[in-house]
Write a protein that holds these residues in place. Structure first.
Motif, PDB file in Angstrom:
ATOM      1  N   ILE A   1      68.549   1.514  31.485  1.00 49.83           N
ATOM      2  CA  ILE A   1      67.484   0.634  31.723  1.00 49.83           C
ATOM      3  C   ILE A   1      67.906  -0.789  31.448  1.00 49.83           C
ATOM      4  O   ILE A   1      68.447  -1.192  30.007  1.00 49.83           O
ATOM      5  N   SER A   2      67.902  -1.927  32.379  1.00 49.27           N
ATOM      6  CA  SER A   2      68.385  -3.245  32.021  1.00 49.27           C
ATOM      7  C   SER A   2      67.321  -4.040  32.244  1.00 49.27           C
ATOM      8  O   SER A   2      67.477  -5.224  32.914  1.00 49.27           O
ATOM      9  N   GLY A   3      66.345  -3.901  31.488  1.00 44.72           N
ATOM     10  CA  GLY A   3      65.066  -5.152  31.548  1.00 44.72           C
ATOM     11  C   GLY A   3      65.735  -6.620  31.191  1.00 44.72           C
ATOM     12  O   GLY A   3      66.119  -6.511  30.232  1.00 44.72           O
TER      13      GLY A   3
ATOM     14  N   ILE B   1      58.865  -9.859  23.045  1.00 48.49           N
ATOM     15  CA  ILE B   1      59.149  -9.410  24.343  1.00 48.49           C
ATOM     16  C   ILE B   1      60.750  -9.291  24.630  1.00 48.49           C
ATOM     17  O   ILE B   1      61.306  -8.400  25.245  1.00 48.49           O
ATOM     18  N   ARG B   2      61.460 -10.585  24.121  1.00 49.92           N
ATOM     19  CA  ARG B   2      62.806 -10.717  24.333  1.00 49.92           C
ATOM     20  C   ARG B   2      63.564  -9.552  23.602  1.00 49.92           C
ATOM     21  O   ARG B   2      64.794  -8.980  24.208  1.00 49.92           O
ATOM     22  N   ALA B   3      63.048  -9.109  22.342  1.00 49.01           N
ATOM     23  CA  ALA B   3      63.863  -8.079  21.489  1.00 49.01           C
ATOM     24  C   ALA B   3      64.082  -6.696  22.188  1.00 49.01           C
ATOM     25  O   ALA B   3      64.936  -6.057  22.164  1.00 49.01           O
ATOM     26  N   ASN B   4      63.136  -6.548  23.479  1.00 48.04           N
ATOM     27  CA  ASN B   4      63.230  -5.508  24.508  1.00 48.04           C
ATOM     28  C   ASN B   4      64.269  -5.785  25.366  1.00 48.04           C
ATOM     29  O   ASN B   4      64.538  -4.648  26.035  1.00 48.04           O
ATOM     30  N   ALA B   5      64.530  -6.818  25.702  1.00 49.69           N
ATOM     31  CA  ALA B   5      65.320  -7.058  26.945  1.00 49.69           C
ATOM     32  C   ALA B   5      66.872  -6.640  26.675  1.00 49.69           C
ATOM     33  O   ALA B   5      67.347  -6.697  25.713  1.00 49.69           O
ATOM     34  N   ASP B   6      67.546  -5.771  27.860  1.00 51.63           N
ATOM     35  CA  ASP B   6      68.908  -5.212  27.745  1.00 51.63           C
ATOM     36  C   ASP B   6      69.626  -5.833  29.055  1.00 51.63           C
ATOM     37  O   ASP B   6      69.771  -4.784  29.993  1.00 51.63           O
ATOM     38  N   PRO B   7      69.874  -7.202  29.581  1.00 52.56           N
ATOM     39  CA  PRO B   7      69.944  -7.365  30.690  1.00 52.56           C
ATOM     40  C   PRO B   7      71.349  -6.703  31.451  1.00 52.56           C
ATOM     41  O   PRO B   7      71.536  -6.459  32.263  1.00 52.56           O
ATOM     42  N   ASP B   8      72.285  -6.591  30.221  1.00 56.30           N
ATOM     43  CA  ASP B   8      73.450  -5.854  30.620  1.00 56.30           C
ATOM     44  C   ASP B   8      73.494  -4.343  30.453  1.00 56.30           C
ATOM     45  O   ASP B   8      74.808  -3.850  30.602  1.00 56.30           O
ATOM     46  N   ASP B   9      72.532  -3.898  30.151  1.00 58.55           N
ATOM     47  CA  ASP B   9      72.599  -2.379  29.587  1.00 58.55           C
ATOM     48  C   ASP B   9      73.596  -2.038  28.667  1.00 58.55           C
ATOM     49  O   ASP B   9      74.388  -0.953  28.860  1.00 58.55           O
ATOM     50  N   LYS B  10      73.741  -2.557  27.516  1.00 60.21           N
ATOM     51  CA  LYS B  10      74.695  -2.382  26.429  1.00 60.21           C
ATOM     52  C   LYS B  10      74.440  -1.217  25.813  1.00 60.21           C
ATOM     53  O   LYS B  10      75.490  -0.624  25.354  1.00 60.21           O
TER      54      LYS B  10
ATOM     55  N   GLU C   1      65.940   1.815  38.549  1.00 61.30           N
ATOM     56  CA  GLU C   1      66.044   2.114  37.102  1.00 61.30           C
ATOM     57  C   GLU C   1      64.880   3.273  36.997  1.00 61.30           C
ATOM     58  O   GLU C   1      65.103   3.925  35.818  1.00 61.30           O
ATOM     59  N   ALA C   2      64.205   3.469  37.716  1.00 60.04           N
ATOM     60  CA  ALA C   2      63.296   4.410  37.244  1.00 60.04           C
ATOM     61  C   ALA C   2      63.520   5.921  38.232  1.00 60.04           C
ATOM     62  O   ALA C   2      62.696   6.814  38.231  1.00 60.04           O
ATOM     63  N   GLN C   3      64.489   5.897  39.086  1.00 57.63           N
ATOM     64  CA  GLN C   3      64.618   7.192  39.771  1.00 57.63           C
ATOM     65  C   GLN C   3      64.578   8.437  39.173  1.00 57.63           C
ATOM     66  O   GLN C   3      64.177   9.398  39.413  1.00 57.63           O
ATOM     67  N   ALA C   4      65.538   8.549  37.942  1.00 56.01           N
ATOM     68  CA  ALA C   4      65.592   9.915  37.153  1.00 56.01           C
ATOM     69  C   ALA C   4      64.073  10.222  36.770  1.00 56.01           C
ATOM     70  O   ALA C   4      63.652  11.409  37.010  1.00 56.01           O
ATOM     71  N   SER C   5      63.469   9.371  36.260  1.00 63.29           N
ATOM     72  CA  SER C   5      61.853   9.523  35.845  1.00 63.29           C
ATOM     73  C   SER C   5      61.164  10.123  37.005  1.00 63.29           C
ATOM     74  O   SER C   5      60.150  10.933  37.022  1.00 63.29           O
ATOM     75  N   ARG C   6      61.203   9.306  38.099  1.00 62.18           N
ATOM     76  CA  ARG C   6      60.480   9.614  39.359  1.00 62.18           C
ATOM     77  C   ARG C   6      60.713  11.087  39.908  1.00 62.18           C
ATOM     78  O   ARG C   6      60.102  11.927  40.072  1.00 62.18           O
ATOM     79  N   ASP C   7      62.348  11.381  39.787  1.00 54.00           N
ATOM     80  CA  ASP C   7      62.774  12.742  40.248  1.00 54.00           C
ATOM     81  C   ASP C   7      62.073  13.780  39.422  1.00 54.00           C
ATOM     82  O   ASP C   7      61.722  14.979  39.869  1.00 54.00           O
TER      83      ASP C   7
END
Length: 507
Positions: A271-273, A257-266, A481-487
């Motif tokens: 996506i900054s999960g 789970i932690r491997a997928n986190a990208d809090p600073d959107d590096k 973070e989901a706005q583009a996909s929603r649009d």
């Protein structure tokens, strides 16, 4: 503009920014400028897995092989549980369904309810182990047994700030009404008040000219019985989630789970999960949060103990509070009789009963996929990946070792969630922090079994507060973070939207 609650449905379906062009079987989807934005993200590297047959058994070999065409579709035990496990599961189910009563009572193994509470049994909120629902009307015309309001205030002291910073607590309770509004009480007491919902219609015009009407809720509290709430109180509505697959989610190793986190959107993909970090009463340490709408609980045991205390006012081995969520301002409540007994370890829910409920929750099986090879669903899958929905709804993980439960161990599972926090925009914001999560962040909700909500629960209330009445409405509520996909979803044709919805409902 309706003035009260009506219909049913729910789910945080985190569709994420980033859209890749894809052509297959006559389908071609392109959104300029978004191609390849998620190429370097660890979990988004799972582009369309094609026809991996394991996806048809989302819970691995623990997936149920019992009938899923009935209201019991979410109530089967994990395949491979064994005879001893089946017996424990059935006893745990009986406790899960038990109706608790107030103390003192001749049924001493079932007393201790309240004094303030929301429900008399676990199943009353999670009926048939499925989702809760929004009330059809405001009190007194209907009750909100499977939906309630969380309450908290900003930290008032340095000590409260320290506890939050060290993850020892996730929120600071309202000083009078505690951590959640409890609208029911035992005889001789008053419930705290009632949640009041007002819906406002919000029409949304889609790219093909279709208009979808969303309903925007506003929450207030009426009939307060114990004085005013704190002036800075924050309210957050919560609908009870479905119960399937919890033990498999708990078995996912933290490092995956932690491997997928990208809090600073590096990687710059938008996506900054990030993870929520919570104190575990069970393990007595800070752990990764993975359960609840904001990943506010680290384990099934922690979640269960919190629900026994907050929802029913019952003490357990992890929460030794026979008065549940009663506060120091509610002395009449604190002084009411309780069901603690020396025979049961000075508890109302003794350890043996508590452990059986936890085992039951761990082993509610995931149903298999429905008609995965149908042409419309295959097309919807292509769209799901083209819109990068998997950017947050991570398709699969592999579970680790689960002590004494080999059937949950080493399974490739398909929950379609990364279990991370994501900014979902202002439209879904509750503006109430919980642990690391801020007021705009929500945990990616698992999608498995979502298409059976109507069958099991008789409604389709989706998202944390049930405002969405279909998968389409849930998607259209996505922002941040989901706005583009929603649009991008909103720009699809009606046929394409229906195909994507059908795929989600097949999971």
């Amino acid at each position: 503009m309706p003035s009260g609650p009506t219909s049913r449905l729910r789910l945080p379906l985190l569709l994420i920014p980033g859209l890749a062009a894809i052509g297959a079987a006559g389908l071609f989807v392109t959104v300029a400028g978004l191609e390849g934005t998620y190429a370097n993200r660890a979990h988004a590297a799972q582009i369309d897995p094609g026809n991996d047959p394991s996806e048809n058994l989302p819970g691995g070999t623990a997936t149920t092989n019992e009938s899923i065409n009935t209201r019991d579709a979410f109530s089967h035990f994990s395949h491979g549980i064994g005879f001893e496990g089946e017996a424990k599961f059935k006893v745990g189910n009986a406790i899960f369904r038990k109706l608790w009563v107030s103390a003192p009572s001749s049924t001493t193994s079932s007393d201790g309810l309240g004094p303030l509470y929301n429900s008399r049994s676990c199943q009353s909120c999670h009926f048939k182990d499925g989702r809760g629902h929004t009330p059809a009307a405001n009190y007194p015309d209907d009750t909100a047994e499977s939906m309630f309001l969380r309450l908290s205030i900003p930290p008032q002291t340095d000590e409260q700030k320290r506890l939050l910073a060290e993850h020892k607590v996730a929120t600071i309770d309202d000083p009078t009404y505690g951590g959640q509004l409890q609208d029911v009480a035992i005889q001789g007491h008053d419930g705290e008040g009632h949640m009041f919902i007002t819906y406002t219609d919000e029409p949304v015009k889609l790219g093909d000219g279709t208009t979808v009407t969303l309903r925007k809720p506003t929450y207030t509290v009426t009939d307060l019985k114990y004085g005013p709430m704190h002036p800075d109180v924050m309210l957050s509505p919560r609908v009870a989630p479905q119960m399937i697959g919890l033990g498999l989610i708990e078995a996912i190793p933290e490092e995956q789970i932690r491997a997928n986190a990208d809090p600073d959107d590096k990687d710059g993909d938008g996506i900054s999960g990030r993870t929520n970090e919570m104190w575990s009463m069970d393990k007595q340490k800070v752990m990764l949060g993975r359960f609840g709408w904001k990943a506010g609980q680290p384990s099934i045991a922690d979640q269960s103990a919190s629900a026994f205390a907050g929802d029913m006012g019952l003490s357990t081995p992890l929460v030794h509070k026979p008065s549940g969520d009663c506060t120091q301002a509610q002395t009449f409540c604190l002084n009411a009789p309780n069901g603690n007994s020396k025979r049961d370890g000075d508890l109302e829910v003794r350890k043996k009963l508590f452990d059986l409920v936890v085992f039951y929750a761990q082993n509610l099986a995931v149903p298999p996929r429905r008609t995965p090879g149908e042409a419309k669903i295959v097309r919807g899958k292509q769209l799901f990946y083209a819109l990068n929905c998997q950017g947050c709804h991570t398709p699969s993980f592999t579970t680790g070792k689960v002590a004494d439960q080999a059937h949950l161990s080493d399974q490739k599972i398909w929950p379609y969630t990364d279990l991370l926090l994501h900014d979902m925009g202002e439209g879904l914001a509750d503006n109430r922090p919980e642990g690391v999560a801020n007021g705009r962040e929500w945990r990616t909700a698992p999608l498995w079994g979502i298409g059976l909500t109507e069958t099991v629960s008789g409604h389709n209330d989706l998202l944390h507060d049930g405002r969405a009445r279909s998968v389409e409405e849930a998607i259209l509520w996505h922002g941040g973070e989901a706005q583009a996909s929603r649009d991008a979803y909103a720009s699809l044709s009606k046929e394409e939207r229906e195909a994507l919805d059908a795929y989600v409902n097949s999971l």
